[in-house]
Design a protein around this motif. Structure first.
Motif, short mmCIF file in Angstrom:
data_model
loop_
_atom_site.label_atom_id
_atom_site.label_comp_id
_atom_site.label_asym_id
_atom_site.label_seq_id
_atom_site.Cartn_x
_atom_site.Cartn_y
_atom_site.Cartn_z
N LEU A 106 0.85 -1.19 0.00
CA LEU A 106 0.00 0.00 0.00
C LEU A 106 0.89 1.25 0.00
CD1 LEU A 106 -2.87 1.29 0.43
CD2 LEU A 106 -2.45 1.07 2.89
N ILE A 107 0.67 2.12 -0.98
CA ILE A 107 1.55 3.30 -1.12
C ILE A 107 0.73 4.58 -0.84
CG2 ILE A 107 3.16 4.52 -2.63
CD1 ILE A 107 3.11 1.95 -4.42
N PRO A 108 1.11 5.32 0.21
CA PRO A 108 0.39 6.57 0.51
C PRO A 108 0.95 7.71 -0.34
CG PRO A 108 2.01 6.11 2.23
CD PRO A 108 2.19 5.05 1.19
N VAL A 109 0.06 8.53 -0.89
CA VAL A 109 0.51 9.63 -1.76
C VAL A 109 -0.09 10.95 -1.28
CG1 VAL A 109 0.54 10.55 -4.13
CG2 VAL A 109 0.75 8.08 -3.75
N HIS A 110 0.76 11.97 -1.22
CA HIS A 110 0.34 13.35 -0.90
C HIS A 110 -0.27 13.94 -2.17
CE1 HIS A 110 0.73 17.62 0.05
NE2 HIS A 110 1.05 17.32 1.30
N HIS A 111 -1.47 14.52 -2.03
CA HIS A 111 -2.23 15.00 -3.19
C HIS A 111 -1.44 16.01 -4.05
CE1 HIS A 111 -5.91 15.96 -5.39
NE2 HIS A 111 -5.64 17.24 -5.23
N ILE A 112 -0.75 16.93 -3.41
CA ILE A 112 -0.02 17.96 -4.17
C ILE A 112 1.17 17.35 -4.92
CG2 ILE A 112 1.28 20.14 -3.96
CD1 ILE A 112 -1.78 20.32 -3.50
N LYS A 113 1.80 16.36 -4.31
CA LYS A 113 2.89 15.67 -5.02
C LYS A 113 2.33 14.98 -6.26
CE LYS A 113 5.53 14.93 -0.77
NZ LYS A 113 6.10 13.97 0.19
N GLY A 114 1.10 14.48 -6.13
CA GLY A 114 0.42 13.87 -7.28
C GLY A 114 0.20 14.89 -8.40
N HIS A 115 -0.28 16.09 -8.02
CA HIS A 115 -0.49 17.12 -9.05
C HIS A 115 0.81 17.39 -9.81
CE1 HIS A 115 -4.58 18.54 -9.01
NE2 HIS A 115 -4.61 18.65 -7.69
N ILE A 116 1.91 17.48 -9.06
CA ILE A 116 3.21 17.76 -9.70
C ILE A 116 3.55 16.62 -10.67
CG2 ILE A 116 5.69 18.05 -9.27
CD1 ILE A 116 4.87 19.32 -6.52
N ALA A 117 3.29 15.37 -10.23
CA ALA A 117 3.65 14.19 -11.03
C ALA A 117 2.84 14.07 -12.32
CB ALA A 117 3.48 12.93 -10.19
#
Ligand code: KG4
Ligand code: ZN
Length: 332
Positions: A106-117
């Protein structure tokens, strides 16, 4: 590596299958906007309920479109922060159960890091380091992306986020929620220099402030109403958009110059704004900088961007156990 990713931080229930951080095999987004529109903004309780109702079907559809089952995936990723707590909890609980049952990491992701990606999906040549401007409904940040999982925020809004300002200004102009896209459309027919709006000042050079600008638009509309004067909405939309774009672009380009960046990127829902995209492209060219912007389809909330960032989190060993919880606000 194929990752099933889930996003439910606000008013979109989304699921995607992404391979090696860059290749989107499938992506499904179920938006709740039509319902929240009735109330002029996102109603958190309604958002949570709709996520609960649709998350299973959205994930089934993403797997079906990919021609896969959960056992063909190598991991499950989920947005766990920041966002509406009840909305986040739906995605986190679902992802935890799925990962446990299917015996996947299970991989937790920060929403803003997702936007950047989102930029990694669209631009295979983009690699850190670069400077990124993230402008969304909840954030306006200038971020040093030192590596895929290493970030440093050097500028932020001291009050409203850019998207929030768009939505509130749009509301006073008579547009439905979310108003950013309506301002964008109206601005195309308007004169951007017709209304003089204030550019709020900040103590720190890379910080933003939007609340004074938003209030100026609201007051302008009220005063005109009281005096029985006509507002030219296209001109006001164009002037507002021009002011926001100028503010964001000027500070972001200055930050890039001061910190010697030749590679810059834009991300977040407001990155869909045509005025901002054009203004930034022009300034980047004038300053010899290479600018990356995601296609419109990847600017707003989606799960493909979460699957992209998740790959790099996984490579860094950022794996969660079943004690993972949702967090409403969290720094990068
Ligand atoms: O990133 P996002 O989908 O959700 C958050 O994480 O907040 O951003 C949503 C924001 C809303 O405020 C919306 O009005 C704004 O992005 N937005 C736009 C445009 N499309 C979406 N703002 C200006 N122009 C647009 N074309
Ligand atoms: Zn977002």
């Amino acid at each position: 590596m194929k990752i099933l990713s889930i996003e439910s931080s606000c008013d979109e229930t989304a699921c995607a299958v992404v391979e090696n951080g860059r290749n989107v095999i499938s992506s499904v987004v179920a938006t709740q906007i039509d319902e929240h529109k009735l109330y002029g903004g996102v109603v958190p309780e309604i958002a949570s309920r709709r996520h609960c109702e649709s998350i299973t079907a959205v994930c089934d559809e993403a797997l079906e479109k990919a021609g896969m089952t959960i056992s063909d995936c190598d991991a499950v990723a989920v947005t766990y922060a920041p966002g509406l707590i009840g909305a986040l909890l739906v995605g986190v609980s679902f992802a935890k159960s799925l990962a446990l049952a299917a015996e996947k990491p299970l991989i937790p992701v920060h929403h803003i890091k997702g936007h950047i990606a989102a930029n990694y999906i669209a631009h295979s040549e983009l690699t850190p380091p670069y400077l990124c401007l993230v402008a969304s409904g909840g954030h306006s940040h200038i971020i040093k992306v030192n590596d895929y999982t290493e970030f440093e925020t050097i500028g932020r809004t001291i009050d409203d986020a850019a998207g929030e300002a768009f939505d509130k200004a749009a509301r006073s102009m008579g547009f439905p929620y979310p108003g950013g896209v309506h301002i964008d459309k109206a601005a195309k027919q308007g004169n951007p220099t017709s209304y003089k709006l204030p550019i709020p000042k900040t103590d720190k050079p890379y910080d933003f402030s939007f609340s004074g600008l938003k209030t100026a638009v609201i007051n302008l509309v009220h005063n005109a109403e009281q005096k029985g004067e006509q507002i030219n909405i296209n001109n006001l939309a164009a002037s507002f958009q021009n002011t926001v774009s100028t503010m964001l672009t000027t500070k972001f380009i200055q930050a890039a110059k001061d910190n010697n960046y030749k590679t810059i990127a834009l991300a977040g829902g407001v990155a869909a704004n045509s005025g901002l995209r054009e203004a930034l492209a022009q300034k980047a060219e004038e300053n010899g900088m290479k600018l990356f912007i995601p296609p419109i389809s990847l600017c707003g909330d989606n799960a493909a961007m979460i699957g992209s960032q998740a790959y790099y989190e996984y490579l860094k060993g950022n794996i969660a156990d079943s004690s993972l919880n949702a967090v409403a606000s969290m720094k990068l």
